[in-house]
Write an enzyme that holds these catalytic residues in place. Structure first.
Site, mmCIF file in Angstrom:
data_model
loop_
_atom_site.group_PDB
_atom_site.id
_atom_site.type_symbol
_atom_site.label_atom_id
_atom_site.label_comp_id
_atom_site.label_asym_id
_atom_site.label_seq_id
_atom_site.Cartn_x
_atom_site.Cartn_y
_atom_site.Cartn_z
ATOM 1 C CG ASN A 154 -0.241 -0.303 2.502
ATOM 2 O OD1 ASN A 154 0.342 -1.371 2.672
ATOM 3 N ND2 ASN A 154 -0.266 0.646 3.406
ATOM 4 C CD GLN A 182 -3.691 0.019 -1.530
ATOM 5 O OE1 GLN A 182 -3.963 0.532 -2.619
ATOM 6 N NE2 GLN A 182 -3.992 0.619 -0.401
ATOM 7 C CB THR A 243 -27.914 -6.713 10.445
ATOM 8 O OG1 THR A 243 -28.730 -7.269 11.476
ATOM 9 C CG2 THR A 243 -28.785 -6.322 9.253
ATOM 10 C CB CYS A 329 -3.581 2.784 9.067
ATOM 11 S SG CYS A 329 -4.273 2.479 7.441
HETATM 12 C C1 LIG Z 1 -6.535 -0.005 3.318
HETATM 13 C C2 LIG Z 1 -5.831 -1.279 3.599
HETATM 14 C C3 LIG Z 1 -6.265 -2.126 4.625
HETATM 15 C C4 LIG Z 1 -7.413 -1.755 5.546
HETATM 16 O O1 LIG Z 1 -8.621 -1.790 4.860
HETATM 17 P P1 LIG Z 1 -9.969 -1.258 5.542
HETATM 18 O O2 LIG Z 1 -11.043 -1.755 4.643
HETATM 19 O O3 LIG Z 1 -9.852 0.217 5.546
HETATM 20 O O4 LIG Z 1 -10.048 -1.856 6.896
HETATM 21 C C5 LIG Z 1 -5.594 -3.318 4.823
HETATM 22 N N1 LIG Z 1 -4.560 -3.661 4.043
HETATM 23 C C6 LIG Z 1 -4.114 -2.886 3.041
HETATM 24 C C7 LIG Z 1 -2.981 -3.333 2.200
HETATM 25 C C8 LIG Z 1 -4.740 -1.666 2.796
HETATM 26 O O5 LIG Z 1 -4.284 -0.883 1.807
#
Ligand SMILES: *Cc1c(COP(=O)(O)O)cnc(C)c1O
Length: 386
Positions: A154, A182, A243, A329
């Site tokens: 990512n 990604q 749900t 993140c």
């Molecule tokens: C964005 C991302 C995540 C997290 O995804 P979410 O749906 O936002 O929880 C995990 N792994 C990679 C490689 C990401 O780019």
């Protein structure tokens, strides 16, 4: 009015495609049923919507619909995969192989499992962000239960040799869990070709809504068992209670459909645009360099500008450009990127680096403007910082 900045951070999230929003809208109002309601047509319609989306999402990764478990996103899917696999196979062994460049969703879940008696090996990568298949095979132990390696990174877009990783995992009878968040929707991903057993991905990275994701769980040859990590109504065949987010899932299905049909053309266009941008930046800014320039996603560029501090650079351009330092993140205190550090960049080089990620709505003109703004700003900052 001040114009919105040019968005070049498609790796963090993507806007919903308007066609996706259109697909979602009726499910908030007229067709609002709970797909688990078995006793009336509102429920039946919602169930039909979810099952159609499941087919669309499965088709994008060449899975069968029953192998798709809907979750709240990739983070949940990764957690469910790793913890669920561990819980379902307590006697199978307690060693996991992963890589130093994985997303925090994987690394932190591995940390958690380590506190519960698991051992993890975090494979190193070379300067290009590539891991060694020999080192991977050497890391396999008698008690290795899972290889958790991502499809594409990512921060750099670097693509792992997932097919070979899948073959190694299969040869040794080890589960291959792949965070493909990604890659799915951007390049062709086939769970069959790559021998993937568990695969996490997310709607908001492929022009669908936030809060929806999927875990692929191999059903046959060999079937993979995972244990639910969230208890309740027994939705998703008991694997993930709660749900279902029907509007979100309908949007995910539509987004997957669009990606499946348009990915090839889109990737071509974005690769040309990205390459043009990189060529211009490398030409205009002496000493600039690409991090992880080998096999990588077509729309991502991780680039170093010597003599600049990335936080300062991104702040300076922030009213005109939306770029990032890599991961969206992390906490309040920004650490140097663990991905770039694993690639052997110095703290200073990592601090010079920014991620530029293009996407479906990026235009040629926007890229030209971004090159201009970056060139001018980098020069200014280099003067100040000397
Ligand atoms: C964005 C991302 C995540 C997290 O995804 P979410 O749906 O936002 O929880 C995990 N792994 C990679 C490689 C990401 O780019």
């Amino acid at each position: 009015m001040i114009a919105a900045p040019i968005y070049l951070d498609y790796c963090s999230t993507t806007p919903c495609d308007p066609r996706v929003v259109e697909t979602m809208l009726p499910h908030f109002t007229r067709q609002f049923g709970n797909p688990a309601s078995r006793d009336h047509s509102f429920g039946w319609l919602a169930k039909e919507t979810v099952e159609q989306a499941r087919e669309q999402v499965a088709a994008l990764v060449q899975a069968t619909p029953r192998e798709i478990i809907f979750t709240s996103g990739a983070t949940e899917a990764v957690n469910l995969a790793l913890k669920g696999l561990a819980a379902a196979n307590p006697a199978a062994g307690r060693h996991i192989i992963t890589a130093a460049t994985e997303h925090k969703a994987v690394l932190d879940t591995c940390d958690h499992l380590e506190k519960n008696g698991y051992a993890t090996t975090r494979l190193p990568v070379d300067r290009q962000g590539m891991l060694s298949l020999d080192e991977l095979e050497q890391a396999i132990r008698e008690d290795t239960v899972c290889i958790a390696i991502m499809y594409a990174n990512n921060e750099t877009g670097v693509i792992n040799p997932v097919r070979q990783i899948g073959e190694i995992a299969r040869k040794h009878g080890i589960c291959f869990m792949c965070d493909a968040t990604q890659a799915v929707g951007k390049i062709p991903v086939s769970v069959a070709d790559a021998h993937i057993d568990l695969m996490a991905f997310s709607a908001h990275k492929l022009y669908g809504p936030m809060g929806v994701g999927a875990l692929f769980v191999r059903h046959r040859r060999p079937p993979v068992n995972i244990l639910q990590q969230q208890h309740g109504g027994g939705q998703e065949r008991g694997t993930r209670s709660g749900t279902l987010n029907t509007p979100g899932i309908a949007g995910f299905g539509k987004a997957a459909d669009i990606c499946r049909l348009e990915m090839k053309e889109e990737a071509l266009r974005l690769r040309q645009l990205r390459d043009r941008m990189e060529t211009a930046l490398l030409e205009k800014i002496p000493g600039a360099g690409i991090n992880g320039a080998g096999e990588r996603l077509p729309h991502v560029s991780n680039i170093r500008f010597p003599g600049t501090d990335n936080e300062q650079l991104l702040l300076t351009v922030s009213r005109r450009l939306a770029l990032s330092r890599g991961s969206a993140c992390s906490g309040i205190v920004q650490q140097p990127s663990h991905v770039l550090q694993a690639m052997g960049l110095t703290g200073e080089e990592a601090g010079n680096s920014v991620r530029i990620s293009l996407g479906r709505f990026t235009t040629d003109n926007e890229v030209d403007i971004a090159v201009e703004i970056l060139t001018e700003t980098v020069r200014q900052l280099q003067c100040i910082n000397i």
